[in-house]
Design a protein around this motif. Sequence first.
Motif, PDB file in Angstrom:
ATOM      1  N   LEU A 125      15.430 -29.686 -40.945  1.00 19.59           N
ATOM      2  CA  LEU A 125      14.906 -28.423 -40.755  1.00 19.59           C
ATOM      3  C   LEU A 125      13.924 -28.216 -39.907  1.00 19.59           C
ATOM      4  CD1 LEU A 125      14.895 -27.288 -44.594  1.00 19.59           C
ATOM      5  CD2 LEU A 125      16.586 -27.161 -42.890  1.00 19.59           C
ATOM      6  N   TYR A 126      13.903 -27.040 -39.488  1.00 19.41           N
ATOM      7  CA  TYR A 126      12.586 -26.585 -38.492  1.00 19.41           C
ATOM      8  C   TYR A 126      11.631 -25.655 -39.125  1.00 19.41           C
ATOM      9  CZ  TYR A 126      10.693 -24.621 -34.172  1.00 19.41           C
ATOM     10  OH  TYR A 126       9.710 -24.311 -33.172  1.00 19.41           O
ATOM     11  N   GLU A 127      10.630 -25.851 -38.883  1.00 18.58           N
ATOM     12  CA  GLU A 127       9.626 -24.969 -39.713  1.00 18.58           C
ATOM     13  C   GLU A 127      10.023 -23.740 -40.074  1.00 18.58           C
ATOM     14  OE1 GLU A 127       5.553 -26.211 -37.337  1.00 18.58           O
ATOM     15  OE2 GLU A 127       5.860 -24.040 -37.610  1.00 18.58           O
ATOM     16  N   ILE A 159      23.168 -28.754 -36.490  1.00 13.98           N
ATOM     17  CA  ILE A 159      22.726 -27.298 -36.213  1.00 13.98           C
ATOM     18  C   ILE A 159      21.210 -27.526 -35.470  1.00 13.98           C
ATOM     19  CG2 ILE A 159      21.866 -24.940 -37.182  1.00 13.98           C
ATOM     20  CD1 ILE A 159      23.989 -25.266 -39.355  1.00 13.98           C
ATOM     21  N   CYS A 160      21.004 -27.110 -34.322  1.00 16.28           N
ATOM     22  CA  CYS A 160      19.935 -27.228 -33.651  1.00 16.28           C
ATOM     23  C   CYS A 160      18.745 -28.394 -34.037  1.00 16.28           C
ATOM     24  CB  CYS A 160      19.135 -25.843 -33.880  1.00 16.28           C
ATOM     25  SG  CYS A 160      17.939 -25.252 -32.488  1.00 16.28           S
ATOM     26  N   MET A 161      17.916 -28.294 -34.896  1.00 16.25           N
ATOM     27  CA  MET A 161      16.849 -29.162 -35.149  1.00 16.25           C
ATOM     28  C   MET A 161      17.646 -30.587 -35.492  1.00 16.25           C
ATOM     29  SD  MET A 161      13.524 -29.577 -35.454  1.00 16.25           S
ATOM     30  CE  MET A 161      12.612 -30.894 -36.236  1.00 16.25           C
ATOM     31  N   ASP A 162      19.011 -30.410 -35.805  1.00 14.34           N
ATOM     32  CA  ASP A 162      19.443 -31.795 -36.107  1.00 14.34           C
ATOM     33  C   ASP A 162      19.556 -32.745 -35.012  1.00 14.34           C
ATOM     34  OD1 ASP A 162      20.589 -31.443 -38.785  1.00 14.34           O
ATOM     35  OD2 ASP A 162      22.220 -30.368 -38.106  1.00 14.34           O
ATOM     36  N   LEU A 163      19.393 -32.099 -33.861  1.00 16.51           N
ATOM     37  CA  LEU A 163      19.377 -32.948 -32.627  1.00 16.51           C
ATOM     38  C   LEU A 163      17.814 -33.493 -32.464  1.00 16.51           C
ATOM     39  CD1 LEU A 163      21.803 -31.389 -31.898  1.00 16.51           C
ATOM     40  CD2 LEU A 163      21.173 -31.204 -29.425  1.00 16.51           C
ATOM     41  N   ASN A 164      17.014 -33.051 -33.242  1.00 17.47           N
ATOM     42  CA  ASN A 164      15.524 -33.665 -32.994  1.00 17.47           C
ATOM     43  C   ASN A 164      15.161 -34.809 -34.017  1.00 17.47           C
ATOM     44  OD1 ASN A 164      14.703 -30.406 -32.272  1.00 17.47           O
ATOM     45  ND2 ASN A 164      13.653 -32.084 -31.081  1.00 17.47           N
ATOM     46  N   PRO A 165      14.439 -35.445 -33.684  1.00 22.45           N
ATOM     47  CA  PRO A 165      13.848 -36.691 -34.693  1.00 22.45           C
ATOM     48  C   PRO A 165      13.428 -35.973 -36.243  1.00 22.45           C
ATOM     49  CG  PRO A 165      12.750 -36.942 -32.824  1.00 22.45           C
ATOM     50  CD  PRO A 165      13.430 -35.759 -32.494  1.00 22.45           C
ATOM     51  N   LYS A 167      12.192 -34.004 -38.814  1.00 22.09           N
ATOM     52  CA  LYS A 167      10.802 -33.411 -38.818  1.00 22.09           C
ATOM     53  C   LYS A 167       9.739 -33.732 -37.798  1.00 22.09           C
ATOM     54  CE  LYS A 167      10.763 -33.082 -43.971  1.00 22.09           C
ATOM     55  NZ  LYS A 167       9.925 -32.757 -45.147  1.00 22.09           N
ATOM     56  N   PHE A 168      10.374 -34.115 -36.748  1.00 22.70           N
ATOM     57  CA  PHE A 168       9.582 -34.658 -35.420  1.00 22.70           C
ATOM     58  C   PHE A 168       8.643 -35.495 -35.941  1.00 22.70           C
ATOM     59  CE2 PHE A 168      10.085 -29.836 -34.449  1.00 22.70           C
ATOM     60  CZ  PHE A 168      10.621 -30.050 -33.361  1.00 22.70           C
ATOM     61  N   GLU A 169       9.101 -36.392 -36.954  1.00 26.67           N
ATOM     62  CA  GLU A 169       8.214 -37.527 -37.349  1.00 26.67           C
ATOM     63  C   GLU A 169       8.913 -38.890 -37.008  1.00 26.67           C
ATOM     64  OE1 GLU A 169       7.145 -36.451 -41.450  1.00 26.67           O
ATOM     65  OE2 GLU A 169       5.778 -34.925 -40.690  1.00 26.67           O
ATOM     66  N   TRP A 195      17.755 -22.514 -30.169  1.00 25.27           N
ATOM     67  CA  TRP A 195      16.561 -23.456 -29.750  1.00 25.27           C
ATOM     68  C   TRP A 195      15.421 -22.528 -28.777  1.00 25.27           C
ATOM     69  CZ3 TRP A 195      17.430 -28.979 -30.063  1.00 25.27           C
ATOM     70  CH2 TRP A 195      16.234 -29.636 -29.379  1.00 25.27           C
ATOM     71  N   LEU A 196      14.331 -22.841 -28.960  1.00 25.13           N
ATOM     72  CA  LEU A 196      13.330 -22.326 -28.325  1.00 25.13           C
ATOM     73  C   LEU A 196      13.364 -22.571 -26.787  1.00 25.13           C
ATOM     74  CD1 LEU A 196      12.568 -21.928 -31.266  1.00 25.13           C
ATOM     75  CD2 LEU A 196      10.101 -22.135 -30.488  1.00 25.13           C
ATOM     76  N   SER A 197      12.954 -21.617 -26.029  1.00 26.84           N
ATOM     77  CA  SER A 197      12.507 -22.094 -24.572  1.00 26.84           C
ATOM     78  C   SER A 197      11.244 -22.669 -24.669  1.00 26.84           C
ATOM     79  CB  SER A 197      12.262 -20.498 -23.994  1.00 26.84           C
ATOM     80  OG  SER A 197      11.553 -20.857 -22.775  1.00 26.84           O
TER      81      SER A 197
HETATM   82  N1  GLN Z   1      13.682 -28.364 -32.072  1.00 27.92           N
HETATM   83  C1  GLN Z   1      14.288 -27.035 -31.845  1.00 27.92           C
HETATM   84  C2  GLN Z   1      13.306 -26.094 -30.962  1.00 27.92           C
HETATM   85  O1  GLN Z   1      12.202 -26.511 -30.816  1.00 27.92           O
HETATM   86  C3  GLN Z   1      14.452 -26.457 -33.298  1.00 27.92           C
HETATM   87  C4  GLN Z   1      14.815 -25.093 -33.421  1.00 27.92           C
HETATM   88  C5  GLN Z   1      15.666 -24.701 -34.589  1.00 27.92           C
HETATM   89  O2  GLN Z   1      16.129 -25.667 -35.484  1.00 27.92           O
HETATM   90  N2  GLN Z   1      16.244 -23.695 -34.700  1.00 27.92           N
HETATM   91  O3  GLN Z   1      13.842 -25.167 -30.632  1.00 27.92           O
END
Ligand code: GLN
Length: 357
Positions: A125-127, A159-165, A167-169, A195-197
Amino acid sequence: MKLRIACLQLNPKLGEFEENANLAYSLLQETFKEKQVKKPNILILPELALTGYNFQSQQRIEPFLEETTKGASTQWAQKVSKTWDCFTLIGYPEKSLESPPRIYNSAVLVSPQGKVMNNYRKSFLYEADEHWGCSESSDGFQTVDLLIEGKTVKTSFGICMDLNPYKFEAPFTDFEFSGHCLKTGTRLILCPMAWLSPLSPSIKKDLSDIEKSRLQKFYLEKIDTPEFDVNYELKKDEVLPTRMNETLETIDFEPSKPDYSNINYWILRFFPFLTHVYKRDVLKENAVAVLCNRVGIESDVLYGGSTTILNFNGKLPSTQEELELYGQTNSLNPSVEVLGALGMGQQGILVRDIELT
Ligand code: GLN
């Protein structure tokens, strides 16, 4: 096998389901009916595509929550799938009927006959998800065998944040999602995103509130200007952007231009799929990742568009000069091909014929 993929890069208005659904449908109609573009096998839409994403509280999102694979987004996808005889993957806010009920950030996949094939719940999850009371999936990443045109295609969803580490942790080099895809032999990776710019005022810590709202207005105007409204990208070579190794600091807001700082970041998150000098035999066959993002601005959040289709071709360097390129972790690495990308601030449809060897 050959597959035609279409991504609908939308600018949904927060909480305006009807308007968003009609606009999305008319963009499809314009492309696949009026312009008679050959219909796709799979259509992908962004995360929470028809409701908007940045809800500030659970109370705000409540009227838009949809019962698991039965709500308005699923029904819209069923209509679209039957009309154009394609699979449709669409992100929606799910309310499951467990007790107690839970809210998920989900993506439902519908078959050409309108049958629900899969429901994936966002794992990381993203914030912003937490603001509206979203729970993370208890099942983790999902991989299914999809029967398309008589062939089985191992397909994973993110889905989106799934691509990130996580919790960014988590360590950056855990590459949780792409590692999962590689391990399971996934050939097709489908990712609805919001995804944010990197230019989003919401993440610019050093700006005053006045500067932020000035920027908000600036982006709103640019995105709403009709000439930036709709963009279809259909043929491959004509419009393929030059390969670039832009970094987060170097971009300007140019709606029709893909944001290579984001694209290169996504490529980096698929590091395990890049053939590089140290690992010679990871990828036996190619794999395609489809990253369908949204555009637009919701309060001070600017989304990055740049919807992208990537082909990880598993190729190895054949000359000494090439060797150095294979050390790159961006679009310059010859083992990844950017098959197409939309601009960072336009609605549009990206259509590509891909091949799974
Ligand atoms: N890491 C993504 C971002 O910075 C996460 C956004 C999302 O999960 N919708 O945009």
